[in-house]
Design a protein around this motif. Structure first.
Motif, PDB file in Angstrom:
ATOM      1  N   ILE A 712     -30.498  65.557 -26.135  1.00  0.00           N
ATOM      2  CA  ILE A 712     -30.995  65.681 -24.765  1.00  0.00           C
ATOM      3  C   ILE A 712     -32.009  64.575 -24.485  1.00  0.00           C
ATOM      4  CG2 ILE A 712     -32.207  67.147 -23.120  1.00  0.00           C
ATOM      5  CD1 ILE A 712     -29.520  68.295 -23.896  1.00  0.00           C
ATOM      6  N   ASP A 713     -31.854  63.910 -23.363  1.00  0.00           N
ATOM      7  CA  ASP A 713     -32.825  62.914 -22.907  1.00  0.00           C
ATOM      8  C   ASP A 713     -33.685  63.545 -21.820  1.00  0.00           C
ATOM      9  OD1 ASP A 713     -34.289  60.740 -22.045  1.00  0.00           O
ATOM     10  OD2 ASP A 713     -32.594  59.799 -20.980  1.00  0.00           O
ATOM     11  N   LEU A 714     -34.962  63.752 -22.105  1.00  0.00           N
ATOM     12  CA  LEU A 714     -35.888  64.349 -21.143  1.00  0.00           C
ATOM     13  C   LEU A 714     -36.697  63.311 -20.384  1.00  0.00           C
ATOM     14  CD1 LEU A 714     -37.227  67.278 -23.369  1.00  0.00           C
ATOM     15  CD2 LEU A 714     -35.589  67.452 -21.476  1.00  0.00           C
ATOM     16  N   GLY A 715     -36.510  62.052 -20.752  1.00  0.00           N
ATOM     17  CA  GLY A 715     -37.248  60.998 -20.069  1.00  0.00           C
ATOM     18  C   GLY A 715     -38.697  60.877 -20.481  1.00  0.00           C
ATOM     19  N   GLY A 716     -39.074  61.575 -21.524  1.00  0.00           N
ATOM     20  CA  GLY A 716     -40.444  61.544 -22.012  1.00  0.00           C
ATOM     21  C   GLY A 716     -40.728  62.775 -22.841  1.00  0.00           C
ATOM     22  N   TYR A 717     -41.893  62.793 -23.452  1.00  0.00           N
ATOM     23  CA  TYR A 717     -42.317  63.964 -24.231  1.00  0.00           C
ATOM     24  C   TYR A 717     -43.479  64.650 -23.527  1.00  0.00           C
ATOM     25  CZ  TYR A 717     -43.799  66.915 -28.135  1.00  0.00           C
ATOM     26  OH  TYR A 717     -44.136  67.995 -28.921  1.00  0.00           O
ATOM     27  N   TYR A 718     -44.537  63.915 -23.265  1.00  0.00           N
ATOM     28  CA  TYR A 718     -45.701  64.485 -22.581  1.00  0.00           C
ATOM     29  C   TYR A 718     -45.510  64.497 -21.063  1.00  0.00           C
ATOM     30  CZ  TYR A 718     -48.022  64.137 -27.089  1.00  0.00           C
ATOM     31  OH  TYR A 718     -48.350  64.282 -28.413  1.00  0.00           O
ATOM     32  N   ASN A 719     -44.730  63.548 -20.557  1.00  0.00           N
ATOM     33  CA  ASN A 719     -44.481  63.463 -19.116  1.00  0.00           C
ATOM     34  C   ASN A 719     -42.979  63.329 -18.904  1.00  0.00           C
ATOM     35  OD1 ASN A 719     -45.433  63.336 -16.381  1.00  0.00           O
ATOM     36  ND2 ASN A 719     -44.945  61.152 -16.384  1.00  0.00           N
ATOM     37  N   THR A 720     -42.284  64.442 -18.994  1.00  0.00           N
ATOM     38  CA  THR A 720     -40.835  64.433 -18.887  1.00  0.00           C
ATOM     39  C   THR A 720     -40.396  64.138 -17.457  1.00  0.00           C
ATOM     40  OG1 THR A 720     -40.814  66.817 -18.507  1.00  0.00           O
ATOM     41  CG2 THR A 720     -40.575  66.070 -20.788  1.00  0.00           C
ATOM     42  N   ASP A 721     -39.172  63.685 -17.314  1.00  0.00           N
ATOM     43  CA  ASP A 721     -38.594  63.430 -16.001  1.00  0.00           C
ATOM     44  C   ASP A 721     -38.152  64.757 -15.388  1.00  0.00           C
ATOM     45  OD1 ASP A 721     -35.941  62.989 -14.319  1.00  0.00           O
ATOM     46  OD2 ASP A 721     -37.085  61.120 -14.240  1.00  0.00           O
ATOM     47  N   PRO A 722     -38.673  65.132 -14.213  1.00  0.00           N
ATOM     48  CA  PRO A 722     -38.349  66.444 -13.634  1.00  0.00           C
ATOM     49  C   PRO A 722     -36.856  66.667 -13.426  1.00  0.00           C
ATOM     50  CG  PRO A 722     -40.215  65.458 -12.496  1.00  0.00           C
ATOM     51  CD  PRO A 722     -39.655  64.409 -13.391  1.00  0.00           C
ATOM     52  N   ALA A 723     -36.144  65.637 -12.966  1.00  0.00           N
ATOM     53  CA  ALA A 723     -34.713  65.797 -12.702  1.00  0.00           C
ATOM     54  C   ALA A 723     -33.938  65.994 -14.000  1.00  0.00           C
ATOM     55  CB  ALA A 723     -34.184  64.585 -11.946  1.00  0.00           C
ATOM     56  N   LYS A 724     -34.274  65.207 -15.025  1.00  0.00           N
ATOM     57  CA  LYS A 724     -33.586  65.342 -16.308  1.00  0.00           C
ATOM     58  C   LYS A 724     -33.890  66.689 -16.949  1.00  0.00           C
ATOM     59  CE  LYS A 724     -33.311  60.402 -17.426  1.00  0.00           C
ATOM     60  NZ  LYS A 724     -33.711  59.332 -18.379  1.00  0.00           N
ATOM     61  N   THR A 725     -35.140  67.131 -16.821  1.00  0.00           N
ATOM     62  CA  THR A 725     -35.528  68.421 -17.400  1.00  0.00           C
ATOM     63  C   THR A 725     -34.814  69.562 -16.698  1.00  0.00           C
ATOM     64  OG1 THR A 725     -37.704  67.524 -17.960  1.00  0.00           O
ATOM     65  CG2 THR A 725     -37.474  69.909 -17.978  1.00  0.00           C
ATOM     66  N   ALA A 726     -34.746  69.492 -15.372  1.00  0.00           N
ATOM     67  CA  ALA A 726     -34.059  70.544 -14.612  1.00  0.00           C
ATOM     68  C   ALA A 726     -32.581  70.595 -14.969  1.00  0.00           C
ATOM     69  CB  ALA A 726     -34.241  70.307 -13.123  1.00  0.00           C
ATOM     70  N   ALA A 727     -31.967  69.430 -15.109  1.00  0.00           N
ATOM     71  CA  ALA A 727     -30.548  69.397 -15.467  1.00  0.00           C
ATOM     72  C   ALA A 727     -30.310  70.005 -16.842  1.00  0.00           C
ATOM     73  CB  ALA A 727     -30.043  67.957 -15.424  1.00  0.00           C
ATOM     74  N   ALA A 728     -31.224  69.716 -17.774  1.00  0.00           N
ATOM     75  CA  ALA A 728     -31.065  70.242 -19.132  1.00  0.00           C
ATOM     76  C   ALA A 728     -31.331  71.734 -19.206  1.00  0.00           C
ATOM     77  CB  ALA A 728     -32.008  69.499 -20.079  1.00  0.00           C
ATOM     78  N   MET A 729     -32.289  72.203 -18.429  1.00  0.00           N
ATOM     79  CA  MET A 729     -32.693  73.602 -18.538  1.00  0.00           C
ATOM     80  C   MET A 729     -31.973  74.524 -17.552  1.00  0.00           C
ATOM     81  SD  MET A 729     -34.610  73.825 -21.107  1.00  0.00           S
ATOM     82  CE  MET A 729     -34.929  75.565 -20.856  1.00  0.00           C
ATOM     83  N   ARG A 730     -31.222  73.953 -16.601  1.00  0.00           N
ATOM     84  CA  ARG A 730     -30.464  74.779 -15.642  1.00  0.00           C
ATOM     85  C   ARG A 730     -29.014  74.299 -15.598  1.00  0.00           C
ATOM     86  NH1 ARG A 730     -32.830  75.617  -9.963  1.00  0.00           N
ATOM     87  NH2 ARG A 730     -31.789  77.634 -10.241  1.00  0.00           N
ATOM     88  N   PRO A 731     -28.308  74.409 -16.725  1.00  0.00           N
ATOM     89  CA  PRO A 731     -26.960  73.839 -16.799  1.00  0.00           C
ATOM     90  C   PRO A 731     -25.858  74.740 -16.243  1.00  0.00           C
ATOM     91  CG  PRO A 731     -27.551  74.748 -18.923  1.00  0.00           C
ATOM     92  CD  PRO A 731     -28.752  74.942 -18.029  1.00  0.00           C
ATOM     93  N   SER A 732     -26.199  75.960 -15.818  1.00  0.00           N
ATOM     94  CA  SER A 732     -25.178  76.871 -15.308  1.00  0.00           C
ATOM     95  C   SER A 732     -25.123  76.804 -13.786  1.00  0.00           C
ATOM     96  CB  SER A 732     -25.458  78.313 -15.757  1.00  0.00           C
ATOM     97  OG  SER A 732     -24.595  79.214 -15.080  1.00  0.00           O
TER      98      SER A 732
END
Length: 740
Positions: A712-732
């Protein structure tokens, strides 16, 4: 960007695994709450957010964010506060450096941390960053005392489904080692201020030549405040650490150091650095000047030391000496044996309140460099709280491991309001620059406390204010009356600070006519008494100070429940608001690592589930919002459903993870709302949602499962990318469409 308008409930934006989970869970909360007219806002207290809020002048208008921690700090002093606080990073220096570097790489023009500031501008930058390190968040938000306990449903589930415990042997060599004297415990002085002594105090250093340096000015102290001062001898600490390395080798066991270099952001990194230097003593003796010139700082850990040595011209030669030295040292307790990350690599990797309970639960075993478990020398230099772990180890050696299926519970009431005790000591902790005297001088000119120190000694002062102490005692009286549980004040009459607190406790209990309902014991004796009580299947309340609150609400839950992340943590704010904490985040970094590598997040949101129900019920009580109460009771039913049907996340990829548990919570929540009879409108609203969630089960679970197994690419560790995080955590897509 945090929400601007004041919402009914504020949900904190934090870091690591809890923040990833929020990307999945918060949309569900908001959708359900909106049906009852309840608004849920966010406030950013993450490490990255706090850094950016500290340097607005360096950022573009689009990059600037509000200082949400300061705003929350004001809100929690009002009756309107209703805050759900998730565990945030209490940054060690390596974590702060990493977060700064990540933000800089993302295009934020913030300054680097000046390790050795050479001018006033750099000193100012350092001071601003230092205010972010360690426990910068909790003392600001905790304007009330702590009530932490396992929710009844969680405790019942743990007894019906006991977690695995390591086997304790009476022959185990695992033990706790602490300094024989000259530590914080031995050198502590304490006094309760009179009205004549209150006012703006100073902390001064007086050199051997009589020259006075003011270390802190304008330190506001109030009548009735308990004021402590103490120091740890650097020479005694170094001698102790050197001896324990040798003792560990003789015993043939693992060497480990257990500190809290996050919360105790000034003192404990220094102690940690002494351990690194003790481990590499011959190398520092030989190359000390060169290492200093290369910027080597042992306080940042062995990993940073080795990295800087590798960049030195003679780095290979020094590394060879280190390798030869390590061959003569005892094996070290490891954070990650496969990757060669030792106990001493990073100050924030081994945090005492997480590491010691895990070791005790495992039967006294730690992981060694060979990947195998072994008995361990648990080095905890200071004696203030080390006896708790020492007594726990002795108890289990004598009695065997605790049985979670039959064990009672230890609840906790902790004195923590208004920066109580050591966790509020960061601005008043100093490393002595030379031999001399450090003293507390009151507003009336009186010297309250004074210690003769040597260069390198660690001196600190801390306080506990009158109103929080009185509130803590009353909270204890109320809780004991409500439960009837055995109730123990964990106070050591032989410790200066505790002796002052006892002067408050005894008269208050006598005035309330309940002195016979409470016991007062030193931490060692209280540990034994509490373990004896829960071993018999009975319950007890530990009434403690701030640090023990932190330590015990990991120790006992990890033994009883297998985790401290499922604790119910309620902070009744002293001005009428509510702060609802969601458990500990010590395991969060490992969860993020697994998620990034294989798309499986095993973070358990049980703490969030419990806090949500309490927050909604609190909102119903204080605002008269009946619909919020319906939501709260239904959330409690959903929490029970998660436990009853074992819908919590699994540890392994390919099995249900955090996102699955959120689907099930939403489904149980909707079911409970659709079937309740207290509010027909809410029942009608949620009936089709409940049906859609049930009908969509196969599709939703399939979509969630398909998201696992890849990096998974979150775009960061301390400051993750909101769009990438949402896509990873809301895949349904199915679940998202139902929730809206």
């Amino acid at each position: 960007m945090a929400d601007k308008a004041q919402a009914d409930i504020l949900y904190t934006k934090v870091d690591e695994a809890p923040e990833l989970a929020s990307a999945s869970f918060l949309p569900i909360i908001r959708a359900f709450a909106s049906a009852a007219g309840v608004t849920v806002g966010t406030k950013d207290i993450s490490l990255a957010g706090r850094i950016l809020a500290t340097f607005p002048e360096n950022l573009t208008p689009e990059q600037r964010i509000s200082d949400d921690l300061a705003e929350l700090g004001q809100l929690v002093k009002t009756p309107d506060a209703n805050v759900i606080k998730l565990p945030n990073v209490s940054a060690s220096m390596p974590q702060l450096d990493a977060a700064i570097a990540e933000l800089q790489a993302q295009g934020y023009d913030i300054p680097s941390y000046p390790t050795n500031p050479s001018n006033d501008a750099e000193k100012a930058i350092q001071a601003r960053y230092d205010a972010i390190k360690g426990s910068a968040v909790n003392p600001v938000l905790r304007e009330g005392n702590s009530d932490r306990r396992a929710a009844k449903a969680v405790k019942n589930f743990a007894q019906a489904n006991p977690h695995r415990m390591g086997k304790w042997e009476s022959t185990s060599k695992t033990h706790v080692s602490s300094m024989p004297g000259n530590d914080f415990y031995a050198n502590e002085k304490s006094a309760t201020l009179t009205a004549a002594q209150a006012g703006a105090a100073k902390i001064e250093f007086v050199g051997k030549d009589g020259a006075v340096t003011v270390l802190k000015d304008g330190w506001k102290l109030t009548e009735g405040e308990v004021v402590d001062a103490t120091f740890m001898s650097a020479k005694a600490l170094s001698a102790f650490l050197a001896q324990e390395i040798e003792n560990t080798k003789k015993d043939g066991i693992l060497f480990s150091l257990h500190m809290k270099a996050t919360m105790m952001k000034v003192s404990d990194p220094i102690i940690f650095g002494h351990a690194v230097k003790a481990w590499l003593a011959p190398v520092f003796d030989k190359h000390g000047a060169a290492l200093k010139a290369a910027g080597v700082n042992p306080n940042s850990g062995l990993g940073d030391v080795l990295a800087k040595i590798a960049a030195m011209p003679n780095g290979a030669e020094i590394q060879a000496e280190i390798d030869a030295l390590n061959a003569t040292r005892p094996p070290m307790y490891m954070v990650n044996s496969d990757k060669g990350i030792t106990n001493l690599h990073v100050p924030s990797d081994v945090i005492i309140d997480a590491s010691m309970p895990a070791l005790i639960r495992a039967g006294g075993k730690g992981w060694g460099p060979d990947g195998n478990e072994g008995d361990t020398n648990c080095v905890i230099p200071d004696n203030c709280y080390a006896p708790v772990y020492d007594e726990a180890i002795n108890f289990f050696k004598a009695n065997g491991a605790l049985n979670p299926a039959t064990a009672g519970t230890v609840q906790n009431l902790g004195l923590m309001a208004q920066k109580a005790e050591e966790y509020g000591s960061h601005p008043t902790t100093f490393e002595a620059a030379a031999d001399g005297t450090i003293r507390v001088v009151l507003a009336n000119g009186e010297t309250l406390h004074s210690h003769d120190v040597e260069a390198g000694d660690i001196w600190r002062a801390c306080t506990a204010k009158k109103a929080p102490i009185e509130n803590w005692i009353q909270l204890s009286i109320d809780r004991q009356r409500l439960t009837g549980f055995r109730s123990i004040f964990w106070l050591d009459a032989n410790r200066a600070h505790d002796a002052e607190l006892i002067k408050y406790v005894k008269p208050a209990l006598e005035a309330a006519g309940v002195a016979d309902k409470f016991e007062i014991m030193a931490p060692r004796e209280a540990t034994a008494a509490s373990l004896e009580t829960i071993t018999k299947g009975e319950d007890t309340i530990a009434i403690t100070g701030n640090v023990l609150r932190d330590y015990l609400t990991d120790l006992f839950p990890i033994l009883e429940l297998g985790t401290s992340a499922k604790m119910l943590s309620i902070v009744g704010l002293m001005n009428g608001g509510g702060l609802f904490e969601t458990g500990a985040g010590g395991s969060a970094p490992k969860h993020v690592q697994q998620f990034v590598e294989e798309g499986h997040l095993r973070w358990d949101s049980m703490g969030e589930f419990c806090a949500l129900g309490e927050s909604l019920n609190f909102l119903a009580d204080v605002k008269g919002n009946a619909k919020a109460g319906v939501l709260g009771r239904a959330a409690e039913a959903a929490t029970q459903g998660i436990l009853d049907d074992n819908r919590s996340p699994s540890r392994k990829v390919g099995e249900p993870d955090n996102r699955d548990s959120h689907y099930w919570f939403a489904r149980y929540w909707a079911d409970a709302l659709a079937s309740q009879s207290d509010d027909a409108d809410l029942a009608a609203h949620f009936a089709p949602i409940a049906k859609a969630l049930a009908d969509g089960e196969a599709a939703i679970l399939s979509e969630l499962a398909a998201a696992q197994g890849t990096a998974i690419d979150l775009g960061g560790y301390y400051n993750t990318d909101p769009a990438k995080t949402a896509a990873a955590m809301r895949p349904s897509a199915t679940l998202n469409a139902i929730i809206g």
